[in-house]
Design an enzyme around this catalytic site. Structure first.
Site, PDB file in Angstrom:
ATOM      1  CG  HIS A  96      -1.722   1.241   1.388  1.00 56.56           C
ATOM      2  ND1 HIS A  96      -2.602   1.778   0.470  1.00 56.56           N
ATOM      3  CD2 HIS A  96      -1.683   2.124   2.425  1.00 56.56           C
ATOM      4  CE1 HIS A  96      -3.080   2.921   0.929  1.00 56.56           C
ATOM      5  NE2 HIS A  96      -2.536   3.159   2.109  1.00 56.56           N
ATOM      6  CD  GLU A 110      -3.830   5.823  12.494  1.00 51.15           C
ATOM      7  OE1 GLU A 110      -3.497   7.029  12.517  1.00 51.15           O
ATOM      8  OE2 GLU A 110      -4.655   5.311  13.273  1.00 51.15           O
ATOM      9  CG  ASP A 111      -1.307   1.065  10.197  1.00 51.85           C
ATOM     10  OD1 ASP A 111      -2.294   1.558  10.755  1.00 51.85           O
ATOM     11  OD2 ASP A 111      -1.217   0.913   8.977  1.00 51.85           O
ATOM     12  CG  ASP A 124      -4.176   6.742   2.104  1.00 53.03           C
ATOM     13  OD1 ASP A 124      -3.787   5.571   1.985  1.00 53.03           O
ATOM     14  OD2 ASP A 124      -4.868   7.150   3.066  1.00 53.03           O
TER      15      ASP A 124
HETATM   16 MN    MN Z   1      -2.953   4.560   3.745  1.00 48.42          MN
END
Ligand code: MN
Length: 701
Positions: A49, A77-78, A140
């Site tokens: 991604h 974020e992840d 995105d």
């Molecule tokens: Mn993304």
């Protein structure tokens, strides 16, 4: 085919040959480590991604910082990665962009309206810090849309709708046409799969059937322009599914009637050649007059420039022809990205900033508009570019949304001009404030120093700028009024207490923790603070307890109403709805004339700013009479009026005024004004009258 880091490096080095690209490789390694073991819904490694997003960014030919940030956009974020880690390894600039993206990553536009507005505000703020944040966000979203098939149907719908409402218009506003088109087509595919497929099939058929026809048209244009020595490039085009879909839905016309499905684009060298080409084409085929559009003289807000014309082509078929320079064509497709690339510095540059005036306006409004709902509304209006173009008397072009009025024009020039606007001269003719601007109008604003904004201007103005300015004027007025009302209430109260020494207002304000005396007055004027509280220590004990307005003979009327927290205040009863005890009522803080009591159902109440409404109650002990008005529709016969007045007299009720007038078909209407003490008494009276023979209808006014 999945994108590999080398693909990205190849693209970037093609337009940034001198750049040291090791930072991109480093970001790739970092991202790979962070996302290790994670997978997407499709089952593929998560790392794909950020690679895809970075590839899109590279194809937009943005700088290395943007590519690095794209690779890292989901890193915080992840995972456990902190923004400090990014800053330490990749520098402040990358960290700022990644952090901005992290902040907006959880934004869900389909939540509660207020939340949605707040989210949008956050996003506008984030992207104003650095335009790359928005561009990466769009990339995105594009990749997420491309891989939406792995989601559940309900989230496909949610994400598609959000894309259609927010992201595609944003891409449009940035002028990145290909991105807008792809987002729209993908959204439609999920929102209306069948409609999409049917339409696509039809368009494909037309493209096949008309292929030769289009070739002929293009060849004819090419040779005609070549005769005059113009070097051109001519391309055939077919409308995109979504734009046709919108036409069918919006204008409600059958597919067969969407005539400009086919089109031709002509690219020339200079602006002068654009107009020359237009003339030459019109010498071959007749144009449809109303469909000639000059976006070169009047560029769209997103910098789009082109000439458009629709002509009756060979055999009478209609074809839309777009004529533009190669540079214009490039900008039409790439928008802000075309202008912005190669620029150093992360802020929107002066030149682009000007082109992106809508973005600046959004920022201005988000400062001015405190109500998030209002803000969202204005953003939504301004995101959809249905514009009219008008001229100042000096020939300057101004752009407005469809439906804009002279007020919008006046406020766009100057706030003071807006506040004093009484109308306008459009193309030399005087028009009212409500006039709707048309493209091509020359507008001259008429002003008067005696004029000032009013509430209904909010319905006349269309742009958020004008509305904001009107509201802020009204708000200032209101504040001034409540200050003077508050002062009046306080002074009256002090007078009624017969105090031996003067009251120091400044001290009072401090005691009630207001910074300024005016703040205290305002709070009392708005009914938020009670004078009893403020004057607590001055007031004698018994008076502190009661909040009732003492009934005095002189001030008739004022004794039946209790206003929460305020005593001895001038109370009037609204003439529009004439409330009586028993009615549900509400108070309206007037401009320096105390409080007016309206019935709750009075239509006027819904027009009042809720800040100026104040709860009031009837005093059950009061026994004053109030004047009300009612009408009786009855058979037009001798003596009828006598029966009714007798019924009223029979209840010992005074009539203050009456009038009878015949209406059609043997009926007449009698209007009475009477003094009654309560709703109960009025109901009894109505029952008596209703029993009279010949009475058809009774209505309280
Ligand atoms: Mn993304």
């Amino acid at each position: 085919m999945t994108v590999r880091i080398n693909d990205i490096l190849d693209v970037v080095s093609s337009y940034l040959p001198d750049e040291d690209l090791r930072i991109i490789e480093k970001a790739y390694v970092f991202s790979a480590r962070v996302h290790q073991g994670q997978t997407r819904l499709s089952g593929e490694p998560y790392l794909n991604h950020p690679l895809e997003v970075a590839h899109i960014i590279a194809n937009l030919r943005l700088d290395a910082t943007a590519v690095v940030a794209a690779l890292l956009h989901d890193a915080i974020e992840d995972s456990l990665t902190e923004v400090e880690d990014i800053s330490a390894q990749f520098g402040e600039e990358v960290a700022l962009v990644v952090n901005g993206l992290t902040k907006i990553s959880k934004i869900d536009f389909r939540s509660e309206e207020e939340q949605q507005a707040e989210n949008f505000r956050k996003m506008i703020l984030a992207m104003s810090k650095d335009l790359r944040i928005l561009l990466i966000k769009l990339a995105d979203r594009l990749h997420n849309m491309r891989t939406l098939e792995y989601h559940t149907t309900s989230s496909q719908h949610r994400i598609s709708r959000e894309t259609l409402e927010i992201y595609a218009p944003l891409a449009n506003r940035l002028g990145i046409y290909w991105l807008q088109v792809e987002l729209e087509e993908l959204s439609l595919k999920y929102l209306d799969p069948q409609g999409y497929q049917t339409l696509k099939a039809k368009l494909d058929t037309i493209a096949r059937e008309k292929e030769q026809y289009l070739e002929d048209v293009m060849a004819r244009i090419q040779s005609k322009l070549a005769e005059s020595g113009l070097r051109t490039e001519v391309k055939g085009r077919i409308k995109h599914v979504y734009s046709v879909y919108q036409k069918l839905i919006k204008q409600g016309i059958p597919f067969e009637d969407v005539y400009d499905v086919l089109g031709v684009r002509v690219l020339v060298g200079t602006v002068a050649e654009c107009y020359e080409a237009l003339g030459l084409i019109h010498s071959v085929w007749k144009p449809i007059q109303s469909r000639i559009k000059d976006f070169i003289a009047m560029p769209k807000a997103n910098m789009y420039q082109s000439l458009h014309t629709t002509v009756f082509g060979p055999g009478g078929g209609r074809i839309e022809i777009q004529i533009r320079t190669r540079e214009m064509d490039f900008i039409a497709n790439e928008g802000i990205a075309a202008h912005w690339r190669y620029k150093d510095g992360s802020q929107i540059s002066e030149r682009d900033g000007e082109k992106l005036s809508w973005l600046r306006q959004l920022l201005e409004w988000q400062k001015e508009l405190k109500d998030p709902k209002e803000f969202l509304q204005s953003v939504k209006i301004d995101l959809y570019p249905e514009d009219v173009y008008v001229f100042t008397p000096k020939g300057e072009v101004k752009r407005f949304p469809v439906g804009a009025t002279p007020l919008d024009f006046a406020y766009s020039v100057h706030t003071q001009l807006g506040n004093q606007c009484i109308g306008a001269k459009v193309n030399g003719k005087i028009v009212p404030l409500r006039y709707k601007l048309n493209s091509g109008d020359v507008i001259e604003i008429l002003r008067s120093s005696k004029q000032h904004p009013s509430k209904d201007w909010l319905r006349i103005a269309k742009t958020s700028r004008a509305k904001t300015k009107i509201k802020s004027w009204l708000r200032t007025q209101e504040i001034e009024q409540s200050i003077s009302l508050g002062r009046e209430i306080l002074e009256k109260k002090i007078k009624s207490l017969h105090l031996s020494k003067d009251v120091d207002y400044e001290e009072l304000a401090k005691e009630s923790s207001f910074e300024e005396v005016d703040d205290l007055f305002m709070s009392i004027g708005f009914g938020r603070t009670s004078v009893n509280q403020v004057l607590g220590k001055y007031a004698p004990e018994e008076q502190k307890k009661t909040q009732r307005i003492p009934g005095t003979k002189k001030k008739q009327d004022s004794s039946s109403i209790i206003v929460k927290g305020v005593e001895d205040l001038l109370v009037r009863y609204a003439k529009c709805c004439r409330p009586i005890p028993g009615d549900e009522v509400v108070g309206f803080i007037t401009r320096g004339r105390g409080i007016t009591v309206h019935r709750y159902t009075c239509p006027y109440v819904s027009e009042i700013d809720s800040q100026r409404l104040i709860p009031v109650e009837w005093d059950n002990n009061a026994s004053e009479s109030h004047e009300i008005e009612f009408s009786v529709t009855c058979v037009d016969k001798p003596g009828m009026l006598g029966f009714i007045t007798a019924a009223i007299g029979g209840r010992n009720i005074n009539i203050t005024k009456m009038r009878a007038s015949p209406i059609s078909s043997g009926s007449s209407v009698c209007i009475f004004r009477v003094m009654v003490k309560s709703l109960g008494e009025l109901r009894d009276l109505f029952n008596d009258i209703r029993k009279l023979k010949g009475v058809e209808k009774i209505e309280r006014q």
